[in-house]
Design an enzyme around this catalytic site. Structure first.
Site, PDB file in Angstrom:
ATOM      1  N   ARG A  95      41.300  35.090  42.421  1.00  0.00           N
ATOM      2  CA  ARG A  95      42.255  34.735  41.374  1.00  0.00           C
ATOM      3  C   ARG A  95      43.636  34.549  41.977  1.00  0.00           C
ATOM      4  O   ARG A  95      44.242  35.516  42.453  1.00  0.00           O
ATOM      5  CB  ARG A  95      42.280  35.789  40.269  1.00  0.00           C
ATOM      6  CG  ARG A  95      42.676  35.179  38.910  1.00  0.00           C
ATOM      7  CD  ARG A  95      42.931  36.231  37.869  1.00  0.00           C
ATOM      8  NE  ARG A  95      44.184  36.904  38.130  1.00  0.00           N
ATOM      9  CZ  ARG A  95      44.439  38.171  37.834  1.00  0.00           C
ATOM     10  NH1 ARG A  95      43.514  38.910  37.271  1.00  0.00           N
ATOM     11  NH2 ARG A  95      45.611  38.695  38.105  1.00  0.00           N
TER      12      ARG A  95
ATOM     13  N   HIS B 266      46.493  36.656  35.441  1.00  0.00           N
ATOM     14  CA  HIS B 266      45.391  36.685  34.467  1.00  0.00           C
ATOM     15  C   HIS B 266      45.744  35.814  33.256  1.00  0.00           C
ATOM     16  O   HIS B 266      44.926  35.063  32.757  1.00  0.00           O
ATOM     17  CB  HIS B 266      45.156  38.133  34.031  1.00  0.00           C
ATOM     18  CG  HIS B 266      44.520  38.282  32.694  1.00  0.00           C
ATOM     19  ND1 HIS B 266      43.210  37.933  32.456  1.00  0.00           N
ATOM     20  CD2 HIS B 266      45.015  38.733  31.506  1.00  0.00           C
ATOM     21  CE1 HIS B 266      42.924  38.178  31.173  1.00  0.00           C
ATOM     22  NE2 HIS B 266      43.998  38.646  30.580  1.00  0.00           N
TER      23      HIS B 266
ATOM     24  N   TYR C  63      50.333  44.475  41.349  1.00  0.00           N
ATOM     25  CA  TYR C  63      49.073  44.988  41.884  1.00  0.00           C
ATOM     26  C   TYR C  63      48.415  44.127  42.959  1.00  0.00           C
ATOM     27  O   TYR C  63      47.478  44.551  43.604  1.00  0.00           O
ATOM     28  CB  TYR C  63      48.072  45.213  40.733  1.00  0.00           C
ATOM     29  CG  TYR C  63      47.778  43.995  39.880  1.00  0.00           C
ATOM     30  CD1 TYR C  63      46.834  43.060  40.271  1.00  0.00           C
ATOM     31  CD2 TYR C  63      48.441  43.789  38.659  1.00  0.00           C
ATOM     32  CE1 TYR C  63      46.568  41.947  39.493  1.00  0.00           C
ATOM     33  CE2 TYR C  63      48.176  42.685  37.873  1.00  0.00           C
ATOM     34  CZ  TYR C  63      47.240  41.755  38.290  1.00  0.00           C
ATOM     35  OH  TYR C  63      46.966  40.664  37.517  1.00  0.00           O
TER      36      TYR C  63
END
Lengths: 355, 324
Positions: A255, A259, A268
């Protein structure tokens, strides 16, 4: 076609790197198909990139980004016939575009306008599933039900790596195996469920290994290689049509975007790893492959991208031109035959709104 | 007309409806060869084949989730949840999809599925075989709920649920599966959803109940004979609710006791009380009283009778109202 045991370990790949890694090819795909697939990829990429801009401009709401997931969506959909059904999660919100769904419809969905809630039967694309993995049993039930009717229709459900932890995935996969449903369980393993990495999601060596427990083959494919995705899905479709049952496909990517527009991955994620993934992103990789193969010219690239941009310009204009939704719609469509109290509620609301 | 037990009437409805409509499928745990743990689906697989009545894996969310997909493929599934409390894993599908999918397609697709299950306590069973879960279902938009109390209604309401274009949950009082017996109409028999049944006429107090609490309310009415004339209203359908019948009865008697075996807080009796407060308060001669289960886990079966609404508790509530 692989057997149920063991699941595939390495990732299937077709596209090389133009240097040490040689290009392969997929049997049965001519130049016209290769270009059609390119158009689908560019269409999805353009949809995604423009949507992030529209969100920043306040023209759509929170949006789930699918940048670098286009190869999985376009590649898998390309292996299906129009009569086959697609069950998308929110990550595949725009997958209907490759079946001719208007961009304005999907944009309206992200604008929270009722014009965005489509009829699944129009393009055989089920409604966007927001709760994680809960549409896997729907796809399986649909595939099984079609088989019971003697119809030749395959159903594919798209979901992420996190979804494989959900009970609904497990139950859907169990039913698929037992009923030999002509279903494809397509996992876009982008290795992150919002901020939770795959290693904290599962102790399974690969997600494809999970397929063994349901009695179905587990294929593993490079999710940034649209041709490998297409080929693997085509294998699964053939297996389904032959009455051999479901297939699990784990398409691996990374990714390389948040998100969703509301997410802040800087908290993160390792930015260097993201940068690396962005360098080998799926649309550019396929583009370079086609150029090397002499199928794609700079001119065509330009015109395909302009075409997609134009489609998005028209789409957002159309979505924004939708008249405001009538509050009376609140009371419609939940029931075919609604309890009388809903009509009373509507009458009261109209009186208060003065409408 | 033949006399039938309540569970036989359910079985009869399934046979008649499956005969009438070839798009009806029956699925659930042990519904095929065994015919269900209560035999509600006995004979269906033999009669209609394993493609129309099948045993599923032991996975309630999977059962209901695949039923959603079966609807999309053009089937009309009738799902059995083996027991009331076993249905909770399926609440995810029910709330997130069953009650919403039609709306999600702006009415383009229908989800005419039926979820039927035995419910309720008093059967001396292990934990989680005794629940009265109607509130979870009634509270879910897009879903209708029916609860029969007699064999004839068990047949007619199930037929109505199967024919309804919307998802319907039918809760069958397992306590009376094999105790309630009456003449049941042969062949097609439909009791429309949304119509209450006046189980007994009276003038002083209305006992409002449904399902397994109806025989109890009738026994309470018997006990009060000579002291008060009790009307017993069997709601039969919790959604849609027959408000006209409810208001008509209470405007006549001026007193209402609502009986449910589910825990009290935010249970369906509270909804009935709220409707009466909103629409019948000037007809009432006293407060609306509830006789319900308590807000505790359903107890060990040796003392379950202390939890369940009893004739004594209903009589006590009615007397308090009459004395007010």
């Amino acid at each position: 076609m692989s057997q149920v045991l063991p699941a595939e370990g390495g990732l299937r790949r077709v596209i090389g790197d133009g240097e040490s890694l040689p290009d392969g090819e997929v049997e049965g795909l001519g130049d016209a198909e290769l270009l059609a697939l390119y158009r689908d990829l560019v269409l999805l990429r353009t949809y995604d990139e423009r949507s992030v801009v529209y969100h920043r401009q306040g023209r759509i709401g929170t949006y789930a980004i699918f940048w670098n997931h286009e190869a999985m969506q376009a590649g898998a959909a390309f292996a299906l016939e129009e009569r086959d059904w697609i069950f998308p999660s929110y990550r595949e919100s725009a997958i209907g575009l490759v079946r001719g769904m208007p961009a304005s419809t999907v944009l309206s969905w992200w604008r929270g306008h009722p014009a965005g809630w489509w009829n699944p039967e129009d393009s055989n694309v089920a409604s966007i599933c927001v709760p994680i993995g809960t549409h896997v049993p729907h796809a399986v039930g649909f595939a099984w039900g079609s088989k019971l009717k003697g119809e030749d229709r395959v159903a594919i459900a798209f979901f992420g790596d996190g979804a494989t932890s959900e009970g609904a995935f497990h139950e859907g996969a169990t039913f698929a195996g037992v009923t030999k449903a002509p279903a494809i369980l397509f996992c876009n393993n982008n290795q992150w469920a919002i901020s939770t990495p795959l290693a904290e999601q599962t102790a399974a060596p690969t997600l494809a290994d999970k397929a063994i427990g349901y009695g179905m083959p587990g294929l593993r494919v490079d999710g940034c290689d649209v041709l490998a995705v297409y080929e693997a899905t085509r294998d699964a479709v053939e297996r389904a049509r032959a009455g051999e049952g479901p297939t699990f496909i784990e398409a691996v990517t990374y990714r390389s975007a948040p998100h969703a527009t509301a997410d802040d991955p800087s908290i993160y994620i390792d930015p260097e790893r993201v940068e690396e993934a962005r360098e080998s992103e799926c649309v550019g990789r396929y583009e370079r492959y086609l150029v090397r193969a002499g199928v794609l010219t700079e001119e065509t690239i330009e015109s395909v991208k302009n075409e997609a941009l134009e489609l998005m310009r028209a789409g957002i204009a159309e979505a924004e031109a939708e008249p405001p939704a009538d509050p009376g719609l609140v009371f419609e469509h939940a029931y075919a035959d609604p309890p009388a109290t809903l009509a009373d509620d509507l009458a009261e609301l109209r009186r208060i709104l003065g409408g | 007309m033949a006399e039938k037990l309540l569970v036989e009437a359910v079985n009869d409805a399934l046979h008649v409806e499956m005969e009438r409509d070839a798009s009806i499928l029956v699925l659930g745990e042990d519904v095929g060869k065994l015919g269900g743990v209560f035999r509600a689906t006995a004979g269906l697989q033999e009669r209609f084949g394993a493609d129309r009545c099948f045993d599923t894996p032991l996975a309630e969310a999977g059962i209901l989730g695949t039923a959603v997909g079966l609807c999309m493929a053009g089937w009309r599934p009738v799902v059995e949840m083996q027991y009331d409390a076993f249905s909770y894993p399926a609440l995810d599908q029910l709330i997130n999809h069953v009650g919403r999918y039609r709306w999600r397609t702006r009415g383009a697709m229908s989800f005419p599925l039926t979820i039927r299950m035995p419910y309720g306590g008093g059967v001396r069973a292990p934990e989680l075989h005794d629940d009265s879960p109607e509130t979870y279902y009634v509270h879910t938009p897009g879903v209708k709920v029916a609860i029969p109390s007699t064999p004839a209604d068990a047949k007619g309401l199930l037929a109505a649920a199967i024919r309804d274009p919307d998802p319907v949950v039918v809760l069958e009082p397992k306590l009376h599966y094999r105790t309630a017996k009456q003449e049941v109409p042969e062949g097609e028999h439909v009791v429309p959803l949304g119509e209450a049944r006046l189980a007994r006429e009276g003038t002083d107090v209305t006992l409002i109940a449904y399902g397994a609490m109806i025989p109890l309310a009738e026994r309470a009415a018997d006990a009060l004979e000579g002291e008060a004339s009790c009307e017993v209203l069997d709601l039969r359908s919790l959604k849609p609710l027959d408000e006209d019948a409810l208001l008509a009865s209470v405007s006549k008697t001026g007193r209402a006791v609502v009986v449910q075996e589910a825990p009290r807080v935010a249970g369906f009796a509270a909804e009935v009380a709220a409707v009466l407060a909103e629409k019948a308060i000037f007809d009432l001669q006293g407060p609306v009283l509830r006789v319900t289960g308590y807000d505790v886990p359903y107890p060990y079966w040796q003392i379950e009778d202390a939890y369940m609404p009893s004739v004594e508790r209903v009589v006590d509530a009615a007397r308090r109202l009459l004395a007010a």
